[in-house]
Design a protein around this motif. Sequence first.
Motif, PDB file in Angstrom:
ATOM      1  N   MET A   1     -14.008 -12.298  12.320  1.00  0.00           N
ATOM      2  CA  MET A   1     -13.337 -11.335  13.188  1.00  0.00           C
ATOM      3  C   MET A   1     -13.774  -9.958  13.440  1.00  0.00           C
ATOM      4  SD  MET A   1      -9.260 -10.001  13.394  1.00  0.00           S
ATOM      5  CE  MET A   1      -8.798 -11.900  13.236  1.00  0.00           C
ATOM      6  N   ARG A   2     -13.993  -9.569  14.655  1.00  0.00           N
ATOM      7  CA  ARG A   2     -15.132  -8.051  14.849  1.00  0.00           C
ATOM      8  C   ARG A   2     -14.066  -7.143  14.349  1.00  0.00           C
ATOM      9  NH1 ARG A   2     -17.288  -9.254  21.018  1.00  0.00           N
ATOM     10  NH2 ARG A   2     -18.206 -11.418  20.440  1.00  0.00           N
ATOM     11  N   VAL A   3     -14.749  -6.043  13.797  1.00  0.00           N
ATOM     12  CA  VAL A   3     -13.958  -4.828  13.579  1.00  0.00           C
ATOM     13  C   VAL A   3     -13.807  -4.020  14.281  1.00  0.00           C
ATOM     14  CG1 VAL A   3     -14.133  -2.986  11.863  1.00  0.00           C
ATOM     15  CG2 VAL A   3     -15.214  -5.000  11.153  1.00  0.00           C
ATOM     16  N   VAL A   4     -12.424  -3.279  14.563  1.00  0.00           N
ATOM     17  CA  VAL A   4     -11.903  -2.317  15.321  1.00  0.00           C
ATOM     18  C   VAL A   4     -12.965  -1.290  15.226  1.00  0.00           C
ATOM     19  CG1 VAL A   4     -10.158  -1.162  16.557  1.00  0.00           C
ATOM     20  CG2 VAL A   4      -9.829  -3.513  15.862  1.00  0.00           C
ATOM     21  N   PRO A   5     -13.779  -0.645  16.203  1.00  0.00           N
ATOM     22  CA  PRO A   5     -14.374   0.598  16.049  1.00  0.00           C
ATOM     23  C   PRO A   5     -13.637   1.807  15.963  1.00  0.00           C
ATOM     24  CG  PRO A   5     -14.546  -0.159  18.178  1.00  0.00           C
ATOM     25  CD  PRO A   5     -14.011  -1.325  17.611  1.00  0.00           C
ATOM     26  N   ASN A   6     -14.105   2.693  15.233  1.00  0.00           N
ATOM     27  CA  ASN A   6     -13.205   4.040  15.076  1.00  0.00           C
ATOM     28  C   ASN A   6     -12.924   4.612  16.474  1.00  0.00           C
ATOM     29  OD1 ASN A   6     -13.610   3.839  12.277  1.00  0.00           O
ATOM     30  ND2 ASN A   6     -15.536   4.994  12.331  1.00  0.00           N
ATOM     31  N   TRP A   7     -13.664   4.591  17.394  1.00  0.00           N
ATOM     32  CA  TRP A   7     -13.326   5.093  18.602  1.00  0.00           C
ATOM     33  C   TRP A   7     -12.156   4.441  19.392  1.00  0.00           C
ATOM     34  CZ3 TRP A   7     -12.909   2.170  22.811  1.00  0.00           C
ATOM     35  CH2 TRP A   7     -13.849   1.132  23.110  1.00  0.00           C
ATOM     36  N   ALA A   8     -11.959   3.349  18.904  1.00  0.00           N
ATOM     37  CA  ALA A   8     -10.820   2.454  19.711  1.00  0.00           C
ATOM     38  C   ALA A   8      -9.512   3.140  18.875  1.00  0.00           C
ATOM     39  CB  ALA A   8     -10.825   0.943  19.505  1.00  0.00           C
ATOM     40  N   VAL A   9      -9.382   3.269  17.590  1.00  0.00           N
ATOM     41  CA  VAL A   9      -8.209   3.961  17.074  1.00  0.00           C
ATOM     42  C   VAL A   9      -8.125   5.482  17.326  1.00  0.00           C
ATOM     43  CG1 VAL A   9      -7.424   4.668  14.755  1.00  0.00           C
ATOM     44  CG2 VAL A   9      -8.946   2.730  14.783  1.00  0.00           C
ATOM     45  N   ALA A  10      -9.119   6.177  17.718  1.00  0.00           N
ATOM     46  CA  ALA A  10      -8.871   7.313  18.338  1.00  0.00           C
ATOM     47  C   ALA A  10      -8.461   7.360  19.842  1.00  0.00           C
ATOM     48  CB  ALA A  10     -10.158   8.272  18.144  1.00  0.00           C
ATOM     49  N   THR A  11      -8.582   6.409  20.625  1.00  0.00           N
ATOM     50  CA  THR A  11      -8.358   6.186  21.825  1.00  0.00           C
ATOM     51  C   THR A  11      -6.698   5.568  21.915  1.00  0.00           C
ATOM     52  OG1 THR A  11     -10.531   5.562  22.712  1.00  0.00           O
ATOM     53  CG2 THR A  11      -8.697   5.181  23.829  1.00  0.00           C
ATOM     54  N   ALA A  12      -6.473   4.913  21.004  1.00  0.00           N
ATOM     55  CA  ALA A  12      -4.974   4.339  20.930  1.00  0.00           C
ATOM     56  C   ALA A  12      -3.900   5.536  20.394  1.00  0.00           C
ATOM     57  CB  ALA A  12      -4.994   3.328  20.061  1.00  0.00           C
ATOM     58  N   ALA A  13      -4.675   6.661  19.609  1.00  0.00           N
ATOM     59  CA  ALA A  13      -3.961   7.594  19.316  1.00  0.00           C
ATOM     60  C   ALA A  13      -3.757   8.678  20.239  1.00  0.00           C
ATOM     61  CB  ALA A  13      -4.446   8.255  17.889  1.00  0.00           C
ATOM     62  N   ALA A 189       3.659   3.103  24.761  1.00  0.00           N
ATOM     63  CA  ALA A 189       2.240   3.756  24.531  1.00  0.00           C
ATOM     64  C   ALA A 189       1.987   3.627  22.904  1.00  0.00           C
ATOM     65  CB  ALA A 189       2.603   5.260  24.939  1.00  0.00           C
ATOM     66  N   LEU A 190       3.249   3.820  22.151  1.00  0.00           N
ATOM     67  CA  LEU A 190       2.938   3.552  20.623  1.00  0.00           C
ATOM     68  C   LEU A 190       2.927   2.153  20.153  1.00  0.00           C
ATOM     69  CD1 LEU A 190       6.009   5.770  19.463  1.00  0.00           C
ATOM     70  CD2 LEU A 190       3.547   6.128  19.221  1.00  0.00           C
ATOM     71  N   TRP A 191       2.951   0.971  20.787  1.00  0.00           N
ATOM     72  CA  TRP A 191       2.744  -0.114  20.198  1.00  0.00           C
ATOM     73  C   TRP A 191       1.389  -0.571  20.212  1.00  0.00           C
ATOM     74  CZ3 TRP A 191       4.442  -3.108  16.776  1.00  0.00           C
ATOM     75  CH2 TRP A 191       3.948  -4.392  16.606  1.00  0.00           C
ATOM     76  N   PRO A 192       0.511  -0.122  21.133  1.00  0.00           N
ATOM     77  CA  PRO A 192      -0.747  -0.383  21.148  1.00  0.00           C
ATOM     78  C   PRO A 192      -1.513   0.276  19.873  1.00  0.00           C
ATOM     79  CG  PRO A 192      -0.403  -0.119  23.275  1.00  0.00           C
ATOM     80  CD  PRO A 192       0.830   0.029  22.448  1.00  0.00           C
ATOM     81  N   LEU A 193      -1.102   1.513  19.585  1.00  0.00           N
ATOM     82  CA  LEU A 193      -1.701   2.294  18.416  1.00  0.00           C
ATOM     83  C   LEU A 193      -1.455   1.612  17.053  1.00  0.00           C
ATOM     84  CD1 LEU A 193      -2.908   4.378  16.944  1.00  0.00           C
ATOM     85  CD2 LEU A 193      -0.534   5.878  17.332  1.00  0.00           C
ATOM     86  N   LEU A 194      -0.249   1.101  17.111  1.00  0.00           N
ATOM     87  CA  LEU A 194       0.283   0.313  15.711  1.00  0.00           C
ATOM     88  C   LEU A 194      -0.419  -1.017  15.676  1.00  0.00           C
ATOM     89  CD1 LEU A 194       4.119   0.856  15.654  1.00  0.00           C
ATOM     90  CD2 LEU A 194       2.526   2.202  14.486  1.00  0.00           C
ATOM     91  N   ALA A 195      -0.856  -1.838  16.813  1.00  0.00           N
ATOM     92  CA  ALA A 195      -1.432  -2.916  16.846  1.00  0.00           C
ATOM     93  C   ALA A 195      -2.948  -2.697  16.330  1.00  0.00           C
ATOM     94  CB  ALA A 195      -1.365  -3.525  17.969  1.00  0.00           C
TER      95      ALA A 195
END
Length: 283
Positions: A1-13, A189-195
């Motif tokens: 499985m591909r790793v979620v990049p750091n920028w995706a975590v920042a974008t979701a937050a 808006a919060l659920w994509p961040l938790l996912a």
Amino acid sequence: MRVVPNWAVATAAAAPVLLVTGWTVAGARQPTGYDPVRDTISELAGHDATDAWIMIGCLVLFGGCYVAIAAVLHAAGLPSRFLLAVGGVATIALIAFPRPTVGGSLGHGVVATVAVLAMALWPAGSALRLPPGPDAGHPARPEPPWAFRRAVGLSVTVLLLGLFGWFAFEVTGGSRTGLAERVLAVAVALWPLLAVLSARRAQLAWAAAAADDATAAAPIAPAGLTAPAGPATAAGPATAAGPAATADAAAPAHPGRRVTRVVPHDSRRPAREPAPPRPDPLP
């Protein structure tokens, strides 16, 4: 499985922060008659809103965040990622169908409904794609991240649909339409961040476990197979017995291993002497 990049975590937050900041700042710029409990978020981006560009910009960035997340959240599966992207695109499209000051707008209502339903249904898409529990056919396969398990995904979808039902009730005849819309928007808006955080945490844990397994499976050379010591030094055993004694001392004690013994030169078979010359034949 591909790793979620750091920028995706920042974008979701950043997505829920953009949304809440947008309606707070834009609401503060409205006249005194605007009530966030009664009036909707869409009115902040309407034709007659004061500084409507604030809410319009936040909606564009908010929708773009979820389009970007859908592109890299491979743990959710293709159906869920498609629904998440549809929700983001529909949110951006709301600026093309602003809500009029008086009355309603069919185009605005349809686009807003598509955006909310897509964002509410995407957790169920990943939950239905994955098995409900450990895969009996593949016991070594790790379980999916907790946010994408069937019970969790279906429960989140039911909760979001319930909030959407509350918002629809308030739109038709309630007095807390703005409050219901804001609660629904924050939950969506919060659920994509938790996912994203769930997928990121699971992938890092799998990578660490794989590294530990590789370290544990690395071959270790037995102590008896180490290279024998060099020639005997002055502090070692006497070398008067010749090369044979040195070879016997250096050979490891392994039963069944073939050891080549070096034979001293003086115990070897002497070389054959040349035959005497034959006498000349008689004349």
